[in-house]
Write a protein that holds these residues in place. Structure first.
Motif, mmCIF file in Angstrom:
data_model
loop_
_atom_site.group_PDB
_atom_site.id
_atom_site.type_symbol
_atom_site.label_atom_id
_atom_site.label_comp_id
_atom_site.label_asym_id
_atom_site.label_seq_id
_atom_site.Cartn_x
_atom_site.Cartn_y
_atom_site.Cartn_z
ATOM 1 N N UNK A 22 1.379 -1.241 -0.356
ATOM 2 C CA UNK A 22 0.043 -0.092 -0.288
ATOM 3 C C UNK A 22 0.756 1.707 -0.005
ATOM 4 N N UNK A 23 1.752 1.712 1.267
ATOM 5 C CA UNK A 23 2.933 2.239 0.888
ATOM 6 C C UNK A 23 3.581 3.021 -0.270
ATOM 7 N N UNK A 24 3.699 1.705 -0.730
ATOM 8 C CA UNK A 24 5.051 2.143 -2.313
ATOM 9 C C UNK A 24 4.177 2.289 -3.292
ATOM 10 N N UNK A 25 3.303 2.121 -3.519
ATOM 11 C CA UNK A 25 1.941 2.922 -4.426
ATOM 12 C C UNK A 25 1.950 3.719 -4.315
ATOM 13 N N UNK A 26 0.903 4.076 -2.904
ATOM 14 C CA UNK A 26 0.530 5.266 -2.976
ATOM 15 C C UNK A 26 1.968 6.329 -2.562
ATOM 16 N N UNK A 27 2.975 6.168 -2.619
ATOM 17 C CA UNK A 27 4.609 7.176 -1.729
ATOM 18 C C UNK A 27 4.829 6.651 -3.547
ATOM 19 N N UNK A 41 2.165 3.373 -17.313
ATOM 20 C CA UNK A 41 2.707 3.585 -16.940
ATOM 21 C C UNK A 41 2.438 2.606 -14.876
ATOM 22 N N UNK A 42 1.286 3.524 -15.390
ATOM 23 C CA UNK A 42 0.952 2.954 -13.749
ATOM 24 C C UNK A 42 1.164 1.392 -13.380
ATOM 25 N N UNK A 43 0.654 0.551 -14.724
ATOM 26 C CA UNK A 43 0.566 -0.582 -14.778
ATOM 27 C C UNK A 43 2.002 -1.612 -14.118
ATOM 28 N N UNK A 78 6.192 -4.138 -11.174
ATOM 29 C CA UNK A 78 7.596 -3.664 -10.349
ATOM 30 C C UNK A 78 7.669 -4.469 -9.350
ATOM 31 N N UNK A 79 6.554 -3.342 -8.634
ATOM 32 C CA UNK A 79 6.185 -3.425 -7.290
ATOM 33 C C UNK A 79 5.555 -4.941 -7.140
#
Length: 464
Positions: free
Chosen positions: A318-323, A339-341, A346-347
């Motif tokens: 959660x933190x990584x995607x929002x960050x 790019x968001x996909x 990547x995450x």
């Protein structure tokens, strides 16, 4: 009539017997000391670090014993393999859902919009200091590093995945040889497990001291002003985490019929300790013990929970995607859907290799920024001031995500005693299950039902 006020003797009794009350008081005292005497608070770092080091010495041998005993008692290596496969499926679905929720929340709220930050003005050296010059392993490195090169080395390095593999091999060997060829090995491992749990009990008495030190250092170093600066981002992360926890509660109820709220009450001491020390590792031994008492079979607890510490970091996801989106918005980069996909893909990989690596969140963010090619890598420094504040969100979400995974996978595999779980989580007194009976108790004396229904007793519920 006016509400009754607890007598000083009653208050003293609660503080003396309740770990929850002790940790809660330590938490408040830590905040006060950190706020009033920040210079002195910085000297208290060894209190939290020392406790964490003690707990880490217990984790590897405990996981080894629980997994070996679980496999040997289950008597079915194929079932153990199914548990592992189902756990990985659950982990992937849960962590991917967390990433998607984070991206959707960041797109809707836009926490970094309007900041107009120039990446050239950021101190990227601080990120290097945070990560210690390390790097996240590639997928190949991650798999290879999970294989032990030494039996003793796996324990010495405290590598949970390596210990798990060794435990699986030893458990499989015990099944292959049978109890007739090695009759003393399994009882010895069971006895070692009891000793380790006793050590856990001794170390946990130091938990309030650890929480006091860790909280004082946090407030002393960062103060409360950082909350004002990053208020929008902090609120968004915590709201997104709350939404994810609600989904976990729904999933737990649908799969097992159990209440996540009752489970939270059941592990409230461990949850408060994890919050105070900002570490889920500090409570792993106690949580394993409580999950076993709540009806989850040893092999499921021993495999799913430790594996989840590496593969199921829902709060971190959660933190990584929002960050990532916060950084992009702050520096004025508009990420397209494709790019968001790419961010999610990547995450999904980088988040699996984060456990135990210093500054892993910044390494994952840097790797994501580099893969996109649109976000300056130095922009990651924007999150330096708020990262420690996010620990509470990550700890709670990671811990609950892994515990729900244990219950769900156990139910999926038929390794969960539902009736026992409901009674334990409801605060009822239960007798030890057959496998929890002391070693010196003859089998003939343990014919009573594994769970004895009695009236509800809050004190027993608190003791776990």
């Amino acid at each position: 009539m006016p509400p009754s006020v607890p007598s000083p003797r009653r208050v003293a009794h609660i503080l003396r017997t309740s770990l929850f009350a002790q940790v809660a008081c330590a938490l408040v005292l830590g905040v006060l000391v950190g706020k009033l005497w920040p210079g002195f608070a910085s000297d208290l770092q060894p209190l939290g670090d020392g406790f964490t080091r003690l707990i880490k010495t217990i984790i590897s041998p405990l996981v080894f014993c629980v997994v070996v005993v679980g496999i040997a008692k289950a008597g079915d290596l194929k079932a153990f393999g199914r548990i592992g496969l189902k756990a990985l499926i659950w982990f992937e679905v849960a962590s991917t859902l967390a990433l998607i929720i984070g991206l959707v929340a960041a797109n809707v709220i836009q926490p970094g919009s309007g900041m107009h930050v120039d990446p050239a003005t950021l101190n990227t050296a601080a990120v290097d200091a945070k990560t210690g010059g390390g790097h996240l392993p590639s997928t190949t490195e991650f798999i290879v590093n999970a294989l032990p090169t030494s039996f003793i080395g796996a324990f010495a390095e405290n590598s949970l995945l390596q210990v798990l593999i060794l435990a699986c091999l030893v458990g499989a060997a015990l099944l292959h040889l049978g109890h007739t060829k090695v009759p003393q090995v399994l009882p010895a491992i069971e006895q070692a497990q009891e000793i380790i749990f006793a050590v856990v009990g001794f170390v946990m008495r130091l938990a309030p001291i650890a929480v006091f030190g860790a909280m004082a250092v946090l407030i002393g170093q960062y103060g409360l002003g950082v909350i004002e600066t990053y208020a929008k981002l902090i609120v968004l992360c915590y709201v997104a985490a709350a939404l994810f926890i609600v989904l976990l509660a729904v999933a737990l109820k649908a799969v097992t019929g159990l209440s996540l709220w009752k489970f939270l009450r059941y592990i409230r001491e461990e949850m408060l300790l994890a919050l105070g020390t900002a570490s889920t590792e500090s409570v792993m031994p106690r949580v394993m013990q409580k999950l076993r008492k709540a009806g989850a079979r040893d092999d499921a607890v021993g495999l799913v929970l430790p594996t989840g510490y590496s593969f199921n970091l829902d709060g971190a996801s959660l933190y990584l995607s929002i960050g990532t989106l916060f950084i992009a918005q702050a520096v004025g980069v508009d990420l397209s859907l494709s790019q968001q996909i790419t961010v999610v893909l990547v995450l999904m990989l980088t988040s699996k290799g984060m456990a135990g690596i210093p500054g892993s969140a910044f390494l994952a963010l840097s790797a994501t920024a580099s893969s996109l090619g649109a976000i300056p890598a130095g922009a990651v420094a924007l999150l330096l001031g708020v990262d420690r504040i996010m620990d509470s969100m990550r700890v709670v979400t990671n811990l609950l995500g892994n515990c729900v995974a244990v219950f769900a996978v156990s139910r999926w595999e038929g390794a969960l005693d539902i009736e026992r779980a409901k009674k334990v989580l409801g605060g009822e007194t239960v007798e030890p299950a057959a496998e929890e009976q002391p070693a010196d108790v003859p089998a003939a004396t343990t014919k009573e039902p594994a769970v004895a229904e009695t009236t509800k007793d809050p004190a027993v519920s608190e003791a776990g």
